[in-house]
Design a protein around this motif. Structure first.
Motif, PDB file in Angstrom:
ATOM      1  N   THR A 177      36.582  41.221  40.829  1.00 42.82           N
ATOM      2  CA  THR A 177      37.191  41.055  42.151  1.00 42.82           C
ATOM      3  C   THR A 177      38.233  39.939  42.090  1.00 42.82           C
ATOM      4  OG1 THR A 177      35.143  41.739  43.250  1.00 42.82           O
ATOM      5  CG2 THR A 177      36.766  40.581  44.588  1.00 42.82           C
ATOM      6  N   LEU A 178      39.435  40.242  42.539  1.00 40.57           N
ATOM      7  CA  LEU A 178      40.541  39.282  42.512  1.00 40.57           C
ATOM      8  C   LEU A 178      40.951  38.938  43.943  1.00 40.57           C
ATOM      9  CD1 LEU A 178      42.943  37.697  41.282  1.00 40.57           C
ATOM     10  CD2 LEU A 178      44.196  39.873  41.210  1.00 40.57           C
ATOM     11  N   SER A 179      40.946  37.651  44.238  1.00 38.81           N
ATOM     12  CA  SER A 179      41.431  37.167  45.528  1.00 38.81           C
ATOM     13  C   SER A 179      42.428  36.047  45.291  1.00 38.81           C
ATOM     14  CB  SER A 179      40.271  36.672  46.405  1.00 38.81           C
ATOM     15  OG  SER A 179      39.543  35.645  45.744  1.00 38.81           O
ATOM     16  N   LEU A 542      44.148  31.661  42.196  1.00 44.11           N
ATOM     17  CA  LEU A 542      43.626  32.996  41.938  1.00 44.11           C
ATOM     18  C   LEU A 542      42.155  32.865  41.547  1.00 44.11           C
ATOM     19  CD1 LEU A 542      46.490  34.580  39.769  1.00 44.11           C
ATOM     20  CD2 LEU A 542      46.030  34.969  42.194  1.00 44.11           C
ATOM     21  N   THR A 543      41.318  33.730  42.115  1.00 39.41           N
ATOM     22  CA  THR A 543      39.894  33.698  41.818  1.00 39.41           C
ATOM     23  C   THR A 543      39.450  35.063  41.313  1.00 39.41           C
ATOM     24  OG1 THR A 543      39.494  32.038  43.540  1.00 39.41           O
ATOM     25  CG2 THR A 543      37.589  33.259  42.727  1.00 39.41           C
ATOM     26  N   PHE A 544      38.858  35.070  40.121  1.00 41.32           N
ATOM     27  CA  PHE A 544      38.328  36.302  39.524  1.00 41.32           C
ATOM     28  C   PHE A 544      36.805  36.195  39.501  1.00 41.32           C
ATOM     29  CE2 PHE A 544      42.490  35.551  37.794  1.00 41.32           C
ATOM     30  CZ  PHE A 544      43.088  36.794  37.715  1.00 41.32           C
TER      31      PHE A 544
END
Length: 600
Positions: A177-179, A542-544
């Motif tokens: 999931t990328l936010s 960016l958060t993975f």
């Protein structure tokens, strides 16, 4: 039993070679020195008495008869026998001193067969050890030259753990999931952030040999605006857009063979099996083969050995005293090594098996030739250019040196040619701290310098990387927990990069943390962006999030075969999907409110 002086292995008394390392035991030396001479013609006559105790040899059974037949006789060298009982008189035929009585005729054939059988068995068992022993005996320092580097690099880069990581990566199944986040004072940035809040892109991937399943979900403000599902097998491609259409669309591979290409099934097999396990023993076998191949071609003449006193490591600015081995092959030696390497590429069964059975081997085959065929082509090219390349190496002064400290530990590896040199240096600084340097120089001028130091405190490792080039420098600080690997493959921890000497005001931070006991989260933050965005925004993140075990689903809905669709039909289908996507956006009040803020 006897002990091998080389490896201390216990061996049978009659063994010619050590069964562990191949060391050749020296042949037994006769207890009494023998001297064989051609007898004088007068030897047919009884020798004159030599005095009491010397014992004149009268002709008789077993003595004079043998002498008169021309048999070699025992000769005294240092002192004459003194007549002590049991002492051998001068003139006794040598054969009688050590040759046992001949066995009966019936046993001769059996003894001969047994001797031949034992010899064949010994050769068969010792063949492998003998080859390695020949190399070691011919030039033990050549083997050390390779082994010093291999042992250090295996320990330093955790090479022993590599087979375990390969073996446990047989099935790739993860949800990612990328936010994203942006910060800034401009209205446009704030509007974008409103869209990003609560929104994400999700990739779900599950692979197996012969099948690839991928889901992609675009979630805006909690709503799945777009969901694409793709499944690829060796016989068909199926995709669907559940939020836009209730059908799944099928492409038959056989029907579309000309458009897709004959290598399609091989590509699918490769993607599905690219992470399949490779035999741990095969990996180690390849390493041993390459090590022995190189060691065999390092000769005594080309390897210089010398004691080293106070050698300065220019990157670390410390001095080391120990041993220096420098390998500088002649053109002939370099050519032989290149030809041997070409043989390895072309004929090594382990290498071909590993490459052709991997997913990458399938990709190579899909693109044309198999890995085996490509390796054979490479081998032919090496043979074609070996002589010229070897001559150039010798003319340009190729040299490879290894420096060890007083304890025999690696301190420096240096490779140079044509006034260009590459160094790797390492030195301990206390019990738990180590410093390293990687340098590239040209004509003595430093071009690249990577300085690294780290300290271990249990499972925690902390340190820095300092990279300098002609364009600037980068400083990276880090701390990692080596007790457990994350879903990304690396260790949990953080890294901070100061890029201000390379890119003014720019800083970067990456951190991998654990979530819910098994999931991994990678956060990448960038600050100091104001001068590069005209002040629009200052930072971004960016958060993975990676979850082990994918929740990907297969395409569902009415199956529609579009293998025979014309270009006009395909264009119409895509246009219909675009219209459905626009309608989905218009049906979201929150998105409409945000979008309106950009234009009104």
């Amino acid at each position: 039993m006897k002990i091998c002086p080389n490896c201390k292995n216990e061996c049978q008394e009659q063994a010619a070679f050590c069964t562990n390392c191949g060391y050749a035991f020296p042949k037994n030396t006769p207890i009494m020195e023998m001297k064989t001479e051609t007898p004088h013609p007068a030897a047919s006559q009884p020798p004159s008495p030599q005095g009491e105790g010397v014992g004149a040899q009268p002709q008789g059974e077993g003595t004079g008869a043998s002498a008169s037949a021309g048999m070699p006789v025992y000769q005294a060298h240092d002192a004459a026998p003194s007549g002590v009982p049991g002492e051998i008189p001068v003139g006794t035929p040598v054969q009688e001193l050590y040759t046992p009585a001949a066995p009966p005729k019936k046993k001769k054939k059996a003894v001969l067969i047994a001797a031949i059988s034992l010899a064949v068995i010994a050769l068969g068992i010792g063949a492998f050890f003998l080859i390695r022993a020949i190399i070691a005996r011919a030039n033990p320092d050549g083997a050390d030259f390779i082994e010093i580097q291999r042992e250090y690099l295996a320990e330093r880069f955790d090479a022993e753990a590599l087979p375990e990581r390969v073996r446990t990566a047989e099935h790739f199944s993860k949800d990612i999931t990328l936010s994203a986040e942006l910060s800034g004072n401009h209205q446009e940035v704030q509007q974008i952030q409103k869209i990003l809040d609560g929104s994400a892109v999700v990739f779900k991937m599950d692979t197996a040999p012969g099948r690839v399943l991928i889901n992609m979900v675009l979630n805006l403000k909690g709503s799945n605006i777009l969901e694409a599902i793709l499944q690829m097998t060796e016989t068909e491609i199926t995709f669907s857009f559940p939020a836009l259409d209730d059908r799944s669309f099928v492409l038959d591979v056989q029907k579309m063979e000309e458009e897709i290409g004959e290598g399609y099934s091989q590509i699918i097999g490769a993607i599905g099996s690219a992470t399949e396990a490779t035999s741990e023993e095969d990996i180690r076998t390849l390493g041993r083969t390459l090590r022995d191949l190189l060691a065999e071609h390092i000769t005594e003449e080309s390897l210089k050995k010398e004691d080293a006193e106070n050698v300065r490591l220019e990157g670390l600015n410390v001095t080391v005293s120990g041993r220096l081995l420098t390998w500088k092959p002649t053109a002939e030696e370099a050519e032989k090594l290149m030809l041997a390497f070409a043989d390895f590429l072309e004929k090594d069964e382990t290498l071909h098996r590993v490459l052709d059975s991997s997913g990458f081997g399938s990709l190579a085959a899909a693109g044309g030739d198999s890995f085996s065929a490509q390796l054979k082509e490479s081998a032919a090219e090496i043979r074609k250019n070996a002589k010229d390349a070897a001559k150039r190496l010798a003319e340009e002064g190729f040299a490879w040196s290894v420096l060890t400290d007083a304890d025999g530990k690696l301190a420096r590896i240096r490779v140079e040619q044509a006034q260009t040199a590459v160094f790797y240096e390492t030195a301990a600084d206390g019990a738990a701290t180590r410093k390293e340097a990687f340098l590239v120089t040209d004509k003595g001028v430093r071009q690249v310098a990577l300085m690294h130091d780290y300290s271990d405190n249990g499972d925690l490792r902390s340190g820095t990387y300092d990279l300098s080039t002609a364009g600037g420098s980068v400083l990276i600080r880090f701390e990692t927990d080596r007790s457990k690997r994350s879903a990304f493959g690396g260790f949990y921890g953080w890294w901070e990069a100061d890029l201000t000497n390379l890119v003014p005001s720019l800083k970067l931070r990456a951190e991998i943390t654990e979530e819910n006991g098994s999931d991994s989260v990678l956060t990448v933050s960038v600050s100091g962006l104001g001068s590069y965005t005209g002040g629009a925004f200052e930072s971004g993140k960016l958060t993975f999030r990676v979850k082990e075990g994918s929740t990907a689903k297969e395409p569902a809905g009415t199956r529609t075969d579009i293998s025979d669709y014309s270009s006009q039909q395909m264009e119409a289908l895509m246009q219909q999907m675009a219209n459905n996507l626009l309608l989905a956006i218009l049906d979201s009040p929150e998105l409409m409110e945000i979008l309106a803020g950009f234009y009104f």
